[in-house]
Motif scaffolding. Structure first.
Motif, PDB file in Angstrom:
ATOM      1  N   LEU A  53       1.787  -1.314  10.144  1.00  0.00           N
ATOM      2  CA  LEU A  53       0.781  -2.353   9.419  1.00  0.00           C
ATOM      3  C   LEU A  53      -0.311  -2.148   9.435  1.00  0.00           C
ATOM      4  CD1 LEU A  53       2.388  -3.587   6.986  1.00  0.00           C
ATOM      5  CD2 LEU A  53       2.410  -5.066   8.666  1.00  0.00           C
ATOM      6  N   VAL A  54      -1.582  -2.794  10.357  1.00  0.00           N
ATOM      7  CA  VAL A  54      -2.937  -3.202   9.841  1.00  0.00           C
ATOM      8  C   VAL A  54      -3.330  -1.542   9.746  1.00  0.00           C
ATOM      9  CG1 VAL A  54      -4.269  -3.269  11.335  1.00  0.00           C
ATOM     10  CG2 VAL A  54      -2.395  -4.561  12.165  1.00  0.00           C
ATOM     11  N   LEU A  55      -2.909  -0.081  10.151  1.00  0.00           N
ATOM     12  CA  LEU A  55      -3.338   0.745   9.623  1.00  0.00           C
ATOM     13  C   LEU A  55      -3.383   1.250   7.831  1.00  0.00           C
ATOM     14  CD1 LEU A  55      -4.956   2.869  10.882  1.00  0.00           C
ATOM     15  CD2 LEU A  55      -3.151   4.673  10.942  1.00  0.00           C
ATOM     16  N   THR A  56      -2.113   0.361   7.598  1.00  0.00           N
ATOM     17  CA  THR A  56      -1.704   0.781   6.618  1.00  0.00           C
ATOM     18  C   THR A  56      -2.535   0.424   6.068  1.00  0.00           C
ATOM     19  OG1 THR A  56       0.712   1.608   7.088  1.00  0.00           O
ATOM     20  CG2 THR A  56      -0.291   0.906   4.949  1.00  0.00           C
ATOM     21  N   VAL A  57      -2.406  -1.245   5.617  1.00  0.00           N
ATOM     22  CA  VAL A  57      -3.400  -2.465   4.634  1.00  0.00           C
ATOM     23  C   VAL A  57      -4.920  -2.438   5.212  1.00  0.00           C
ATOM     24  CG1 VAL A  57      -4.113  -5.074   5.045  1.00  0.00           C
ATOM     25  CG2 VAL A  57      -1.579  -4.506   5.323  1.00  0.00           C
TER      26      VAL A  57
END
Length: 478
Positions: free
Chosen positions: A41-45
């Motif tokens: 999620l951190v990577l996507t955001v």
């Protein structure tokens, strides 16, 4: 009987680590998935936020030019009082003898087929070309180049009148090709300017404008009554509002007028494009230019970004605010789950660790073993998390709608009316595609986050192990 070989502590360490991970495969995978979801999620955001910022930067670069940090424009022209008898008037009248056009009191008849073709600088008042050199000499400035933002207005007087036409013209300083609007252009046909073109009647045309008006490389376009040979076409970044035509600055200065009533622009510009030594120097450069040209309008990327509205601006705020805090909360939750599951696993291995201590293993050796297992689980979570992150980026790029950006710019005009004066603005809305991008630095940060989660879980487990006494553990062996 062969004597026993030497004890290989490293080999035993990895063998024992692999065996324990296989024996507790389900738990290890579950912890790794928890870390992976947080990291993914951190990577996507982060990728989505980077995509929004790149889209916003594309809009600004299209307006500024790639190498420009600060833009300086001349002050708005003063409004003329319609009742005053001052010069600078252009009027068209019709009488019994036909029509006539008068400029500053000098009139000539408007015959059928009479063409009006004026290249004017109505948006901004002129600035001395020497000011560009003075700005370039400032301490925190790397380069500065002057230019002319002009409008060519054309009309034909005939018995069957047609609507007047106009197009924008950019007078480009050929000695600074990396500054100004043309610096962001990519040549699609023909060529761009050379230094030897400074005093030639040659032009580069925006691809979209050329296509809409049937212009081709090798053809001609009339500007201020002068034919210019089209030497190439260029395309600008999507989301920009580029000039329609580019001509050498020297030719623009020779042909352009300050307004419909005349006034030469020789040795003058109305826009100066400035490159600062670094982004941190932009505020200082802005102040230095304000002291040098107190009446000029100074625009920076930050001030221009405040003028951008629409879904692009909303997406930028959403990515910076909600996306950031959502990532932090999910990451904290993932770390907490990893810590709790690892602590629970240590509780179930009390007998194992107590037996090892009774056999002579030191607490530090057991802690090292558990930390190794946690690092491996963290690495597994990192690998899965990076994969989830790329999947999230692919989904965003596949389904994300195009964002709109509305840019409002001052025209530089100051119009006086019987009811007062006002400064009109012009707005244009462009569609900007959202392309989420993942950088190598982001991937490295994601991997480090997953490893940090594993180490955090291992640290809490080590604290629990350090408090373990062999006698307490052996009482549970049954």
């Amino acid at each position: 009987m062969q004597p026993a070989g030497p004890y290989n502590g490293s080999m035993f360490y990895f063998t024992y680590l692999a065996r324990e991970l296989r024996r507790r495969r389900r738990q290890a995978v579950f912890i790794a998935l928890g870390l992976a979801v947080g990291v993914g999620l951190v990577l996507t955001v982060t990728a989505a936020s980077a995509g929004v910022k790149n889209a916003q930067a594309g809009v600004l670069k299209g307006l500024y030019g790639i190498g420009t940090d600060v833009t300086v424009t001349g002050p708005a022209p003063s409004a003329q009082n319609p009742s005053s008898g001052s010069g600078g008037k252009v009027s068209i009248g019709f009488g019994p003898g036909g029509g006539q056009i008068c400029t500053n009191g000098k009139c000539q008849p408007l015959k059928n087929g009479y063409k009006i073709d004026n290249l004017t600088s109505a948006s901004y008042s002129p600035i001395s070309e020497k000011s560009a050199s003075q700005i370039a000499a400032l301490h925190d400035v790397t380069a500065a180049a002057g230019g002319l933002i002009l409008t060519d207005n054309q009309a034909t007087i005939s018995q069957n009148p047609t609507p007047p036409t106009s197009f924008t013209v950019d007078g480009t300083d050929l000695s600074h090709p990396k500054l100004g609007p043309l610096s962001a252009g990519v040549t699609t046909t023909g060529r761009t300017f050379k230094q030897t073109d400074s005093n030639k009647n040659v032009a580069v045309v925006d691809k979209n404008y050329a296509h809409a008006h049937g212009l081709k490389t090798g053809g001609t376009i009339t500007i201020a009554g002068t034919k210019f040979t089209i030497i190439g076409t260029v395309t600008q970044p999507q989301g920009s509002n580029p000039p329609d035509v580019y001509i050498p600055l020297a030719r623009a200065q020779a042909l352009a007028k300050k307004g419909p009533s005349g006034g030469s622009l020789k040795n003058e510009v109305n826009t100066i494009y400035v490159t600062a030594a670094s982004a941190a120097d932009i505020p200082t450069v802005q102040k230095e230019i304000a002291k040098l040209l107190p009446t000029a309008t100074i625009t920076t990327p930050s001030s221009l970004a405040n003028e951008v509205s629409g879904s692009l601006s909303s997406a930028a705020k959403l990515a910076n605010d909600l996306g950031k805090w959502l990532s932090v909360l999910v990451l904290i939750a993932a770390f907490a789950v990893a810590v709790l599951l690892t602590m629970a696993a240590v509780s179930r291995r009390v007998r194992e660790f107590g037996t090892l201590k009774a056999l002579g293993w030191r607490g530090r050796r057991i802690i090292t073993q558990v930390m190794g297992e946690s690092v491996v689980v963290g690495a597994l979570g990192a690998a899965i998390g990076v994969g989830l992150g790329f999947a999230g980026v692919a989904i965003i790029n596949a389904i994300a709608p195009a964002l709109s950006a509305t840019v409002t710019e001052a025209t530089g005009l100051h119009i006086g009316t019987p009811n007062g004066s006002y400064n009109p603005t012009v707005s244009h809305t462009v569609s900007v595609p959202l392309a989420a991008s993942v950088s190598a630095a982001t991937i490295v940060a994601a991997v480090l986050l997953a490893l940090a989660g594993g180490l955090l879980a291992g640290t809490f487990a080590s604290w629990r192990i350090a408090r373990l006494r062999p006698a307490d553990a052996l009482t549970k062996v049954g």
